[in-house]
Design a protein around this motif. Structure first.
Motif, PDB file in Angstrom:
ATOM      1  N   UNK A  11      14.132  -6.168  -3.530  1.00 35.99           N
ATOM      2  CA  UNK A  11      13.493  -7.480  -3.347  1.00 35.99           C
ATOM      3  C   UNK A  11      12.267  -7.416  -2.448  1.00 35.99           C
ATOM      4  N   UNK A  12      11.939  -6.249  -1.937  1.00 31.69           N
ATOM      5  CA  UNK A  12      10.830  -6.116  -0.994  1.00 31.69           C
ATOM      6  C   UNK A  12       9.484  -6.218  -1.705  1.00 31.69           C
ATOM      7  N   UNK A  13       8.553  -6.959  -1.090  1.00 31.40           N
ATOM      8  CA  UNK A  13       7.201  -7.034  -1.637  1.00 31.40           C
ATOM      9  C   UNK A  13       6.295  -6.081  -0.860  1.00 31.40           C
ATOM     10  N   UNK A  14       5.026  -6.011  -1.276  1.00 31.75           N
ATOM     11  CA  UNK A  14       4.106  -5.044  -0.684  1.00 31.75           C
ATOM     12  C   UNK A  14       3.909  -5.265   0.818  1.00 31.75           C
ATOM     13  N   UNK A  15       3.882  -6.526   1.240  1.00 33.55           N
ATOM     14  CA  UNK A  15       3.683  -6.805   2.660  1.00 33.55           C
ATOM     15  C   UNK A  15       4.861  -6.327   3.497  1.00 33.55           C
ATOM     16  N   UNK A  16       6.060  -6.549   3.001  1.00 30.25           N
ATOM     17  CA  UNK A  16       7.248  -6.085   3.716  1.00 30.25           C
ATOM     18  C   UNK A  16       7.256  -4.567   3.831  1.00 30.25           C
ATOM     19  N   UNK A  17       6.896  -3.916   2.740  1.00 33.10           N
ATOM     20  CA  UNK A  17       6.868  -2.448   2.736  1.00 33.10           C
ATOM     21  C   UNK A  17       5.847  -1.932   3.739  1.00 33.10           C
ATOM     22  N   UNK A  18       4.666  -2.536   3.747  1.00 30.48           N
ATOM     23  CA  UNK A  18       3.630  -2.107   4.681  1.00 30.48           C
ATOM     24  C   UNK A  18       4.066  -2.331   6.121  1.00 30.48           C
ATOM     25  N   UNK A  19       4.668  -3.479   6.404  1.00 33.30           N
ATOM     26  CA  UNK A  19       5.120  -3.775   7.766  1.00 33.30           C
ATOM     27  C   UNK A  19       6.227  -2.822   8.206  1.00 33.30           C
ATOM     28  N   UNK A  20       7.130  -2.507   7.298  1.00 35.84           N
ATOM     29  CA  UNK A  20       8.203  -1.565   7.636  1.00 35.84           C
ATOM     30  C   UNK A  20       7.642  -0.178   7.925  1.00 35.84           C
ATOM     31  N   UNK A  21       6.716   0.273   7.100  1.00 35.86           N
ATOM     32  CA  UNK A  21       6.124   1.589   7.325  1.00 35.86           C
ATOM     33  C   UNK A  21       5.347   1.624   8.634  1.00 35.86           C
ATOM     34  N   UNK A  22       4.689   0.513   8.959  1.00 38.51           N
ATOM     35  CA  UNK A  22       3.970   0.436  10.231  1.00 38.51           C
ATOM     36  C   UNK A  22       4.949   0.532  11.396  1.00 38.51           C
ATOM     37  N   UNK A  23       6.055  -0.194  11.316  1.00 35.28           N
ATOM     38  CA  UNK A  23       7.058  -0.159  12.383  1.00 35.28           C
ATOM     39  C   UNK A  23       7.677   1.228  12.516  1.00 35.28           C
ATOM     40  N   UNK A  24       7.960   1.867  11.394  1.00 37.60           N
ATOM     41  CA  UNK A  24       8.503   3.224  11.415  1.00 37.60           C
ATOM     42  C   UNK A  24       7.509   4.182  12.060  1.00 37.60           C
ATOM     43  N   UNK A  25       6.240   4.012  11.746  1.00 36.17           N
ATOM     44  CA  UNK A  25       5.202   4.877  12.310  1.00 36.17           C
ATOM     45  C   UNK A  25       5.123   4.751  13.822  1.00 36.17           C
ATOM     46  N   UNK A  26       5.329   3.553  14.333  1.00 30.22           N
ATOM     47  CA  UNK A  26       5.280   3.356  15.785  1.00 30.22           C
ATOM     48  C   UNK A  26       6.549   3.889  16.469  1.00 30.22           C
ATOM     49  N   UNK A  27       7.633   3.950  15.747  1.00 32.38           N
ATOM     50  CA  UNK A  27       8.891   4.478  16.275  1.00 32.38           C
ATOM     51  C   UNK A  27       8.906   5.990  16.087  1.00 32.38           C
ATOM     52  N   UNK A  28       7.850   6.658  16.585  1.00 35.44           N
ATOM     53  CA  UNK A  28       7.651   8.068  16.241  1.00 35.44           C
ATOM     54  C   UNK A  28       8.154   9.048  17.291  1.00 35.44           C
ATOM     55  N   UNK A  29       8.887   8.540  18.268  1.00 36.78           N
ATOM     56  CA  UNK A  29       9.486   9.420  19.264  1.00 36.78           C
ATOM     57  C   UNK A  29      10.994   9.515  19.047  1.00 36.78           C
ATOM     58  N   UNK A  30      11.646   8.368  18.987  1.00 35.93           N
ATOM     59  CA  UNK A  30      13.103   8.351  18.770  1.00 35.93           C
ATOM     60  C   UNK A  30      13.475   8.464  17.296  1.00 35.93           C
ATOM     61  N   UNK A  31      12.606   8.013  16.399  1.00 37.77           N
ATOM     62  CA  UNK A  31      12.800   8.120  14.946  1.00 37.77           C
ATOM     63  C   UNK A  31      14.068   7.403  14.474  1.00 37.77           C
ATOM     64  N   UNK A  32      14.412   6.327  15.141  1.00 33.20           N
ATOM     65  CA  UNK A  32      15.645   5.608  14.808  1.00 33.20           C
ATOM     66  C   UNK A  32      15.521   4.872  13.481  1.00 33.20           C
ATOM     67  N   UNK A  33      14.388   4.228  13.262  1.00 31.47           N
ATOM     68  CA  UNK A  33      14.217   3.444  12.032  1.00 31.47           C
ATOM     69  C   UNK A  33      14.278   4.323  10.788  1.00 31.47           C
ATOM     70  N   UNK A  34      13.598   5.458  10.812  1.00 30.71           N
ATOM     71  CA  UNK A  34      13.615   6.309   9.617  1.00 30.71           C
ATOM     72  C   UNK A  34      15.013   6.877   9.385  1.00 30.71           C
ATOM     73  N   UNK A  35      15.739   7.154  10.443  1.00 28.25           N
ATOM     74  CA  UNK A  35      17.106   7.643  10.291  1.00 28.25           C
ATOM     75  C   UNK A  35      18.013   6.551   9.731  1.00 28.25           C
ATOM     76  N   UNK A  36      17.746   5.306  10.112  1.00 24.45           N
ATOM     77  CA  UNK A  36      18.533   4.196   9.578  1.00 24.45           C
ATOM     78  C   UNK A  36      18.265   4.031   8.081  1.00 24.45           C
ATOM     79  N   UNK A  37      17.004   4.144   7.668  1.00 21.23           N
ATOM     80  CA  UNK A  37      16.709   4.048   6.234  1.00 21.23           C
ATOM     81  C   UNK A  37      17.369   5.196   5.480  1.00 21.23           C
ATOM     82  N   UNK A  38      17.526   6.338   6.162  1.00 27.14           N
ATOM     83  CA  UNK A  38      18.168   7.479   5.529  1.00 27.14           C
ATOM     84  C   UNK A  38      19.620   7.227   5.159  1.00 27.14           C
ATOM     85  N   UNK A  39      20.241   6.244   5.805  1.00 27.04           N
ATOM     86  CA  UNK A  39      21.619   5.874   5.485  1.00 27.04           C
ATOM     87  C   UNK A  39      21.689   4.921   4.294  1.00 27.04           C
TER      88      UNK A  39
END
Length: 234
Positions: A60-88
């Motif tokens: 159900x995600x649109x382009x804006x949601x995808x861009x915002x999520x990728x931006x947030x993941x990019x900023x979480x670049x030390x702990x990498x929690x968001x990308x690990x959560x998507x991995x689940x």
């Protein structure tokens, strides 16, 4: 529900961007090497992104949601929690991993390249590793090479040797040194018959950290008895 969650995330992303531009005007995507978890704006954006991927479907995600999520993941670049959560969550990981390749977010790309090794049993997803190996970004390609040793060990030796010899980066640069360091570790991981050759090259180089890594690998080989195995292969 996903519309409201998407709107909330977009609002939080914009507030974070405003804060970051004012507080750190010289930081760009390519020189952002730190975590932002010291500010409320980051915490709010992080929480909103986490809520979106946990409560909504990727379909159900649109382009804006995808861009915002990728931006947030990019900023979480030390702990990498968001990308690990998507991995689940296979649907989110599959979507965002693919979309990251076409995005401007370097700090999201390398995280997905790194996380891909945990999806080696997914035939469709694991083929993306070859796209990450040719992004043009040194760190992303280095993380992709590390993952390749897990995903496709039969291909990893070829790419490790390629990375060592491709002369993409200037001799003496940290990029050239760290590409070679990763190549050594990949050759060690896949028990390559040519590891000794590249260990000798590393030991004879002018790179301090490359020499240190070569020494560490030699020590591991001696402890495990791998050195005898490799000698028999030559």
């Amino acid at each position: 529900m996903i519309i409201e969650l998407g709107r909330d995330l977009h609002k939080k992303v914009q507030l974070f961007k405003k804060w970051a531009k004012k507080t750190y005007p010289n930081i760009t995507e390519d020189n952002d090497n730190g975590e932002w978890c010291f500010c409320k704006e980051f915490d709010d954006m992080f929480s909103s992104a986490m809520e979106l991927i946990q409560k909504a479907s990727a379909s159900s995600a649109d382009d804006q949601m995808i861009d915002d999520l990728l931006y947030a993941i990019a900023r979480d670049n030390e702990c990498e929690i968001l990308v690990q959560e998507t991995g689940k969550l296979n649907d989110w990981f599959s979507l965002l991993c693919r979309k990251s390749l076409q995005s401007p977010y370097t700090n999201a790309k390398w995280q997905f390249a790194k996380e891909l090794k945990n999806h080696r049993n997914n035939d469709e997803l694991k083929e993306l590793i070859f796209d990450f190996l040719s992004t043009g970004d040194e760190y992303t390609e280095r993380m992709a090479l590390e993952s390749l040793a897990v995903i496709e060990p039969a291909q990893a030796e070829k790419y490790a040797v390629l990375f060592w010899n491709r002369e993409k980066y200037a001799e003496g640069s940290y990029e050239d040194e760290y590409q070679k360091i990763m190549a050594l570790h990949v050759l060690y991981r896949v028990k390559s018959a040519c590891l000794d050759k590249y260990l000798r090259l590393a030991e004879g180089s002018n790179y301090h950290y490359l020499k240190m890594n070569a020494a560490e690998i030699r020590e591991k080989m001696q402890v495990s008895g791998v050195v005898r195995t490799f000698s028999a292969l030559r």
